[in-house]
Design a protein around this motif. Structure first.
Motif, mmCIF file in Angstrom:
data_model
loop_
_atom_site.group_PDB
_atom_site.id
_atom_site.type_symbol
_atom_site.label_atom_id
_atom_site.label_comp_id
_atom_site.label_asym_id
_atom_site.label_seq_id
_atom_site.Cartn_x
_atom_site.Cartn_y
_atom_site.Cartn_z
ATOM 1 N N VAL A 247 0.850 -1.192 0.000
ATOM 2 C CA VAL A 247 0.000 0.000 0.000
ATOM 3 C C VAL A 247 0.881 1.235 0.000
ATOM 4 C CG1 VAL A 247 -1.800 1.277 1.234
ATOM 5 C CG2 VAL A 247 -1.791 -1.238 1.292
ATOM 6 N N THR A 248 0.649 2.152 -0.929
ATOM 7 C CA THR A 248 1.390 3.413 -0.929
ATOM 8 C C THR A 248 0.640 4.455 -0.100
ATOM 9 O OG1 THR A 248 0.354 4.357 -2.920
ATOM 10 C CG2 THR A 248 2.248 2.887 -3.234
ATOM 11 N N GLY A 249 1.393 5.372 0.476
ATOM 12 C CA GLY A 249 0.761 6.363 1.351
ATOM 13 C C GLY A 249 0.080 5.704 2.525
ATOM 14 N N GLY A 250 0.718 4.659 3.057
ATOM 15 C CA GLY A 250 0.062 3.838 4.078
ATOM 16 C C GLY A 250 0.216 4.329 5.497
ATOM 17 N N ALA A 251 0.869 5.467 5.706
ATOM 18 C CA ALA A 251 1.159 5.918 7.062
ATOM 19 C C ALA A 251 -0.016 6.606 7.745
ATOM 20 C CB ALA A 251 2.363 6.860 7.061
ATOM 21 N N ASP B 28 9.024 7.116 -2.190
ATOM 22 C CA ASP B 28 8.540 8.302 -2.892
ATOM 23 C C ASP B 28 7.971 7.802 -4.211
ATOM 24 O OD1 ASP B 28 8.164 10.541 -4.478
ATOM 25 O OD2 ASP B 28 10.139 11.409 -4.077
ATOM 26 N N VAL B 29 6.657 7.856 -4.363
ATOM 27 C CA VAL B 29 6.009 7.222 -5.518
ATOM 28 C C VAL B 29 6.373 7.901 -6.837
ATOM 29 C CG1 VAL B 29 4.088 6.312 -4.163
ATOM 30 C CG2 VAL B 29 3.879 8.575 -5.254
ATOM 31 N N ASN C 217 -2.394 4.301 -3.406
ATOM 32 C CA ASN C 217 -3.215 5.204 -2.613
ATOM 33 C C ASN C 217 -2.591 6.578 -2.412
ATOM 34 O OD1 ASN C 217 -5.202 5.858 -0.210
ATOM 35 N ND2 ASN C 217 -3.137 6.081 0.615
ATOM 36 N N ALA C 218 -1.272 6.701 -2.500
ATOM 37 C CA ALA C 218 -0.610 7.963 -2.161
ATOM 38 C C ALA C 218 -1.176 9.127 -2.978
ATOM 39 C CB ALA C 218 0.893 7.844 -2.401
ATOM 40 N N GLY C 219 -1.367 10.258 -2.316
ATOM 41 C CA GLY C 219 -1.942 11.397 -3.028
ATOM 42 C C GLY C 219 -1.750 12.713 -2.293
ATOM 43 N N ASN C 220 -2.167 13.782 -2.954
ATOM 44 C CA ASN C 220 -2.144 15.118 -2.377
ATOM 45 C C ASN C 220 -3.275 15.916 -3.004
ATOM 46 O OD1 ASN C 220 -0.984 15.518 -5.032
ATOM 47 N ND2 ASN C 220 -0.325 17.533 -4.328
ATOM 48 N N VAL C 221 -3.592 17.054 -2.427
ATOM 49 C CA VAL C 221 -4.546 17.960 -3.057
ATOM 50 C C VAL C 221 -4.245 19.386 -2.602
ATOM 51 C CG1 VAL C 221 -6.297 17.669 -1.239
ATOM 52 C CG2 VAL C 221 -6.988 18.480 -3.510
ATOM 53 N N ASN D 94 -6.450 1.040 -7.689
ATOM 54 C CA ASN D 94 -5.988 2.421 -7.828
ATOM 55 C C ASN D 94 -6.986 3.366 -7.175
ATOM 56 O OD1 ASN D 94 -3.721 1.632 -9.313
ATOM 57 N ND2 ASN D 94 -4.853 1.703 -11.248
ATOM 58 N N MET D 95 -6.478 4.415 -6.539
ATOM 59 C CA MET D 95 -7.359 5.346 -5.848
ATOM 60 C C MET D 95 -7.647 6.552 -6.732
ATOM 61 S SD MET D 95 -8.973 4.909 -3.054
ATOM 62 C CE MET D 95 -7.915 3.698 -2.258
ATOM 63 N N ALA D 96 -8.863 6.589 -7.252
ATOM 64 C CA ALA D 96 -9.326 7.747 -8.012
ATOM 65 C C ALA D 96 -10.116 8.653 -7.060
ATOM 66 C CB ALA D 96 -10.168 7.307 -9.203
ATOM 67 N N SER D 97 -11.182 9.256 -7.515
ATOM 68 C CA SER D 97 -11.961 10.172 -6.681
ATOM 69 C C SER D 97 -13.237 10.530 -7.421
ATOM 70 C CB SER D 97 -11.158 11.448 -6.406
ATOM 71 O OG SER D 97 -11.968 12.454 -5.821
#
Length: 259
Positions: A12-16, A59-60, A86-90, A141-144
């Motif tokens: 899992v990415t961004g799993g923290a 770092d993805v 899953n890793a992301g930002n906005v 994959n994590m979309a939105s």
């Protein structure tokens, strides 16, 4: 049902924190061995220690980091059954305010990160069913919902998430055509109460809201566990006939008429 991912290896990415942390917890609860990755390695280690998993700095956006992570997974586990990008930002900026640097940052984290994850995980995921049985490997994959609707304040984020939905379909068809035994699907969460949502909604420093059990009203935020349950389903053999789909996890937001 606990145990439906017994013997599976997940990354899992961004799993923290936030959705990623909830995904790690749910996958481990279902029996998977979880590799928790994040740029915040100490936080990833905290999550891994609780769920009995492993932690890797990742770092993805860095191709070399992905190659290194996949070497570590192959060395430790011999392969990979589940990948959750899953890793992301906005950053909330409309088209007039958004800088090119911020636009590219969203594309790098979401689109490039998902591309690299899928590209370098595929060799470890293909044909796993031949040795392990079951319905094969699964990429989530994590979309939105931002990829499905028009949000004026986040053009960079919506562009990135829209690209993920399209790329998901392409990867799904490639893996199916090649007979790899890998499904690739995407989730499109709506408003979920996470640290990132708290920060961008002007509640910095406040405690996260408790999301009650039971049915939720239309305007309610969801809990990270609401998304994690869908991740676990798509990762499992229960979802073997789902491939190349984008599933809104949004309490009906995308289905509701807006006037």
């Amino acid at each position: 049902m606990a145990g439906r991912l017994d013997g599976r290896v997940a990354l899992v990415t961004g799993g923290a924190m936030g959705l990623g942390k909830a995904d790690c917890e749910r996958l481990a609860h279902e029996g998977a061995t979880v590799v928790v990755t994040d740029i915040a390695l100490d936080d990833a280690r905290d999550v891994a220690s609780v769920i009995g998993g492993e932690a890797l700095a990742l770092d993805v956006t860095d191709e070399g980091a992905w190659q290194s992570a996949m070497r570590e997974v192959e060395k430790s586990h011999g392969g990979l059954d589940i990948l959750v990008n899953n890793a992301g930002n906005v950053i909330f900026e409309n088209i007039e305010d958004c800088s090119l640097d911020h636009f590219r940052l969203h594309l790098d984290i979401h689109v490039v990160g998902t591309f690299l994850g899928c590209k370098y995980a595929l060799p470890l995921m293909k044909h796993r069913h031949r040795a392990n049985g079951g319905a094969g490997s699964s990429i989530v994959n994590m979309a939105s919902t931002a990829a499905l609707m028009g949000y004026a304040a986040i053009p960079a984020y919506t562009a990135a998430k829209g690209a993920i939905t399209a790329m998901t379909r392409s990867i799904a068809m490639h893996c199916q055509d090649e007979g790899y035994g890998i499904r690739c699907n995407a989730l499109a969460p709506g408003g979920i109460e996470t640290p990132m949502v708290r920060e961008v909604s002007g509640r910095s420093g406040e405690a996260l809201q408790a999301i009650p059990d039971g049915p939720l009203p239309a305007e309610a935020l969801g809990a990270p566990a609401d998304v994690a349950g869908c991740v676990a389903f798509l990762a499992s053999d229960d979802a073997r006939f789902l491939n190349g789909v984008v599933i809104p996890v949004d309490n009906g937001l995308d289905a509701r008429p807006h006037h």
